[in-house]
Design a protein around this motif. Structure first.
Motif, PDB file in Angstrom:
ATOM      1  N   LEU A   1       0.857  -1.188   0.000  1.00 54.64           N
ATOM      2  CA  LEU A   1       0.000   0.000   0.000  1.00 54.64           C
ATOM      3  C   LEU A   1       0.892   1.236   0.000  1.00 54.64           C
ATOM      4  CD1 LEU A   1      -2.875   1.315   0.509  1.00 54.64           C
ATOM      5  CD2 LEU A   1      -2.269   1.222   2.944  1.00 54.64           C
ATOM      6  N   LEU A   2       0.556   2.223  -0.837  1.00 49.70           N
ATOM      7  CA  LEU A   2       1.340   3.451  -0.878  1.00 49.70           C
ATOM      8  C   LEU A   2       0.911   4.386   0.249  1.00 49.70           C
ATOM      9  CD1 LEU A   2       3.471   5.199  -2.387  1.00 49.70           C
ATOM     10  CD2 LEU A   2       1.544   6.250  -3.590  1.00 49.70           C
ATOM     11  N   VAL A   3       1.877   4.778   1.089  1.00 52.15           N
ATOM     12  CA  VAL A   3       1.618   5.785   2.114  1.00 52.15           C
ATOM     13  C   VAL A   3       2.558   6.972   1.880  1.00 52.15           C
ATOM     14  CG1 VAL A   3       0.748   4.146   3.819  1.00 52.15           C
ATOM     15  CG2 VAL A   3       3.183   4.721   3.812  1.00 52.15           C
ATOM     16  N   LEU A   4       2.056   8.147   2.197  1.00 53.16           N
ATOM     17  CA  LEU A   4       2.798   9.391   1.992  1.00 53.16           C
ATOM     18  C   LEU A   4       2.864  10.155   3.314  1.00 53.16           C
ATOM     19  CD1 LEU A   4       0.787  10.542  -1.172  1.00 53.16           C
ATOM     20  CD2 LEU A   4       2.974   9.331  -1.176  1.00 53.16           C
TER      21      LEU A   4
ATOM     22  N   ASP B   1       6.299   5.492   0.984  1.00 49.98           N
ATOM     23  CA  ASP B   1       6.745   4.125   1.188  1.00 49.98           C
ATOM     24  C   ASP B   1       5.650   3.194   0.693  1.00 49.98           C
ATOM     25  OD1 ASP B   1       8.355   2.007   1.976  1.00 49.98           O
ATOM     26  OD2 ASP B   1       7.890   2.186   4.110  1.00 49.98           O
ATOM     27  N   TRP B   2       6.064   2.057   0.170  1.00 52.81           N
ATOM     28  CA  TRP B   2       5.122   0.976  -0.149  1.00 52.81           C
ATOM     29  C   TRP B   2       5.188   0.035   1.039  1.00 52.81           C
ATOM     30  CZ3 TRP B   2       1.778   1.051  -4.096  1.00 52.81           C
ATOM     31  CH2 TRP B   2       2.055   1.875  -5.194  1.00 52.81           C
ATOM     32  N   VAL B   3       4.131  -0.015   1.842  1.00 52.75           N
ATOM     33  CA  VAL B   3       4.150  -0.826   3.059  1.00 52.75           C
ATOM     34  C   VAL B   3       3.340  -2.101   2.853  1.00 52.75           C
ATOM     35  CG1 VAL B   3       4.475   1.185   4.553  1.00 52.75           C
ATOM     36  CG2 VAL B   3       2.144   0.394   4.065  1.00 52.75           C
ATOM     37  N   ASN B   4       3.725  -3.151   3.558  1.00 55.83           N
ATOM     38  CA  ASN B   4       3.008  -4.413   3.464  1.00 55.83           C
ATOM     39  C   ASN B   4       1.734  -4.324   4.299  1.00 55.83           C
ATOM     40  OD1 ASN B   4       2.105  -7.140   3.871  1.00 55.83           O
ATOM     41  ND2 ASN B   4       4.097  -7.795   3.104  1.00 55.83           N
ATOM     42  N   ILE B   5       0.590  -4.544   3.668  1.00 58.34           N
ATOM     43  CA  ILE B   5      -0.680  -4.385   4.387  1.00 58.34           C
ATOM     44  C   ILE B   5      -0.840  -5.396   5.516  1.00 58.34           C
ATOM     45  CG2 ILE B   5      -1.957  -3.291   2.499  1.00 58.34           C
ATOM     46  CD1 ILE B   5      -3.292  -6.126   2.124  1.00 58.34           C
ATOM     47  N   LYS B   6      -0.105  -6.496   5.467  1.00 55.83           N
ATOM     48  CA  LYS B   6      -0.245  -7.530   6.501  1.00 55.83           C
ATOM     49  C   LYS B   6       0.361  -7.097   7.832  1.00 55.83           C
ATOM     50  CE  LYS B   6      -1.755 -11.039   3.741  1.00 55.83           C
ATOM     51  NZ  LYS B   6      -2.983 -10.418   3.239  1.00 55.83           N
TER      52      LYS B   6
ATOM     53  N   PHE C   1       1.730  -3.633   8.513  1.00 55.31           N
ATOM     54  CA  PHE C   1       1.940  -2.190   8.657  1.00 55.31           C
ATOM     55  C   PHE C   1       1.211  -1.665   9.894  1.00 55.31           C
ATOM     56  CE2 PHE C   1       0.421   2.183   7.397  1.00 55.31           C
ATOM     57  CZ  PHE C   1       1.641   2.811   7.640  1.00 55.31           C
ATOM     58  N   ASP C   2       1.920  -0.886  10.709  1.00 56.56           N
ATOM     59  CA  ASP C   2       1.307  -0.218  11.863  1.00 56.56           C
ATOM     60  C   ASP C   2       1.112   1.257  11.517  1.00 56.56           C
ATOM     61  OD1 ASP C   2       0.523   0.992  14.190  1.00 56.56           O
ATOM     62  OD2 ASP C   2       2.365   0.537  15.298  1.00 56.56           O
ATOM     63  N   PRO C   3      -0.127   1.659  11.169  1.00 56.38           N
ATOM     64  CA  PRO C   3      -0.342   3.030  10.700  1.00 56.38           C
ATOM     65  C   PRO C   3      -0.185   4.091  11.798  1.00 56.38           C
ATOM     66  CG  PRO C   3      -2.440   1.870  10.857  1.00 56.38           C
ATOM     67  CD  PRO C   3      -1.362   0.866  11.151  1.00 56.38           C
ATOM     68  N   SER C   4      -0.206   3.673  13.083  1.00 58.77           N
ATOM     69  CA  SER C   4      -0.177   4.675  14.156  1.00 58.77           C
ATOM     70  C   SER C   4       1.171   5.398  14.257  1.00 58.77           C
ATOM     71  CB  SER C   4      -0.519   4.029  15.500  1.00 58.77           C
ATOM     72  OG  SER C   4       0.489   3.115  15.865  1.00 58.77           O
ATOM     73  N   LYS C   5       2.208   4.845  13.621  1.00 59.24           N
ATOM     74  CA  LYS C   5       3.518   5.511  13.644  1.00 59.24           C
ATOM     75  C   LYS C   5       3.568   6.699  12.688  1.00 59.24           C
ATOM     76  CE  LYS C   5       6.392   1.629  15.125  1.00 59.24           C
ATOM     77  NZ  LYS C   5       5.437   0.523  15.289  1.00 59.24           N
ATOM     78  N   LEU C   6       2.690   6.696  11.683  1.00 59.66           N
ATOM     79  CA  LEU C   6       2.728   7.723  10.642  1.00 59.66           C
ATOM     80  C   LEU C   6       1.471   8.580  10.634  1.00 59.66           C
ATOM     81  CD1 LEU C   6       4.227   8.834   8.098  1.00 59.66           C
ATOM     82  CD2 LEU C   6       3.110   7.032   6.775  1.00 59.66           C
TER      83      LEU C   6
ATOM     84  N   SER D   1      -2.398  10.084  11.982  1.00 57.40           N
ATOM     85  CA  SER D   1      -3.016  10.551  13.221  1.00 57.40           C
ATOM     86  C   SER D   1      -4.478  10.895  12.965  1.00 57.40           C
ATOM     87  CB  SER D   1      -2.273  11.786  13.747  1.00 57.40           C
ATOM     88  OG  SER D   1      -2.388  12.843  12.820  1.00 57.40           O
ATOM     89  N   GLU D   2      -5.227  10.957  14.040  1.00 61.74           N
ATOM     90  CA  GLU D   2      -6.615  11.404  14.041  1.00 61.74           C
ATOM     91  C   GLU D   2      -7.458  10.685  12.992  1.00 61.74           C
ATOM     92  OE1 GLU D   2      -6.372  15.689  13.798  1.00 61.74           O
ATOM     93  OE2 GLU D   2      -6.337  15.847  15.979  1.00 61.74           O
ATOM     94  N   TYR D   3      -8.201  11.456  12.192  1.00 56.67           N
ATOM     95  CA  TYR D   3      -9.166  10.854  11.275  1.00 56.67           C
ATOM     96  C   TYR D   3      -8.506  10.038  10.174  1.00 56.67           C
ATOM     97  CZ  TYR D   3     -12.534  13.879  13.604  1.00 56.67           C
ATOM     98  OH  TYR D   3     -13.310  14.497  14.537  1.00 56.67           O
ATOM     99  N   MET D   4      -7.325  10.464   9.744  1.00 58.66           N
ATOM    100  CA  MET D   4      -6.640   9.682   8.707  1.00 58.66           C
ATOM    101  C   MET D   4      -6.178   8.344   9.280  1.00 58.66           C
ATOM    102  SD  MET D   4      -6.711  10.989   5.691  1.00 58.66           S
ATOM    103  CE  MET D   4      -5.377  10.173   4.830  1.00 58.66           C
ATOM    104  N   LEU D   5      -5.759   8.340  10.537  1.00 55.80           N
ATOM    105  CA  LEU D   5      -5.381   7.087  11.183  1.00 55.80           C
ATOM    106  C   LEU D   5      -6.597   6.157  11.244  1.00 55.80           C
ATOM    107  CD1 LEU D   5      -3.504   5.187  12.738  1.00 55.80           C
ATOM    108  CD2 LEU D   5      -4.047   6.469  14.818  1.00 55.80           C
ATOM    109  N   GLU D   6      -7.736   6.695  11.646  1.00 59.85           N
ATOM    110  CA  GLU D   6      -8.961   5.885  11.712  1.00 59.85           C
ATOM    111  C   GLU D   6      -9.303   5.316  10.334  1.00 59.85           C
ATOM    112  OE1 GLU D   6     -12.129   8.263  13.317  1.00 59.85           O
ATOM    113  OE2 GLU D   6     -11.009   8.676  15.155  1.00 59.85           O
ATOM    114  N   ALA D   7      -9.157   6.126   9.305  1.00 64.00           N
ATOM    115  CA  ALA D   7      -9.483   5.684   7.946  1.00 64.00           C
ATOM    116  C   ALA D   7      -8.564   4.544   7.509  1.00 64.00           C
ATOM    117  CB  ALA D   7      -9.386   6.854   6.965  1.00 64.00           C
ATOM    118  N   VAL D   8      -7.267   4.678   7.790  1.00 67.82           N
ATOM    119  CA  VAL D   8      -6.316   3.629   7.391  1.00 67.82           C
ATOM    120  C   VAL D   8      -6.563   2.355   8.198  1.00 67.82           C
ATOM    121  CG1 VAL D   8      -3.872   2.995   7.254  1.00 67.82           C
ATOM    122  CG2 VAL D   8      -4.602   5.283   6.562  1.00 67.82           C
ATOM    123  N   GLN D   9      -6.857   2.509   9.490  1.00 68.55           N
ATOM    124  CA  GLN D   9      -7.160   1.331  10.316  1.00 68.55           C
ATOM    125  C   GLN D   9      -8.400   0.610   9.797  1.00 68.55           C
ATOM    126  OE1 GLN D   9      -7.236   3.397  14.078  1.00 68.55           O
ATOM    127  NE2 GLN D   9      -5.241   2.582  14.685  1.00 68.55           N
TER     128      GLN D   9
END
Length: 140
Positions: free
Chosen positions: A21-24, A111-116, A118-123, A125-133
């Protein structure tokens, strides 16, 4: 009497290359981000995918080719970092067809992160973190 609110619309892509997954990261805020962005006023009554493709070519470069599923996977809320505007996030899935990403100056990290695993809480926050989770819970 209640007041109707005015909200902006942000379209974000969960862009995949296989299991990746592409994360920016947003340069101004330092927070995690996904490709996509706010719709311009003149795009509202057009095909909304035009707004997505405009944002993608601005943020990831002209030569990247992607395949976007036009059916939204979920709707979430968001505050735009600049100006704190309330925004509706419409999330879509997309896959990379080909091309190399050329980051714009809006983002300073990708970064291209492995969806299996990946811990989104390091990158994120807030509503975007909820969306990725939310995405990872359904699609990892």
């Amino acid at each position: 009497m209640s007041n109707h609110g005015f909200f902006q619309i942000t379209q974000k892509l969960f862009l995949r290359d296989g299991e990746k997954l592409l994360v920016l990261r947003d340069r101004k805020s330092g927070h995690g981000d996904l490709p996509g962005g706010r719709m311009n006023e003149d795009e509202f009554f057009s095909d909304w995918s035009e707004s997505i493709f405009r944002e993608v070519s601005e943020e990831l470069g002209e030569q990247i080719k992607i395949d976007v599923n036009p059916e939204p996977i979920f709707i979430h809320k968001h505050r735009v970092n600049e100006g704190n505007f309330p925004c509706v996030i419409i999330a879509y899935t997309a896959s990379l067809v080909n091309g190399n990403i050329q980051l714009s100056d809006e983002h300073d990290f990708m970064d291209w992160v492995n969806i299996k695993d990946f811990d989104p809480s390091k990158l994120f926050s807030e509503y975007m973190l909820e969306a990725v989770q939310l995405y990872l819970k359904k699609h990892a």
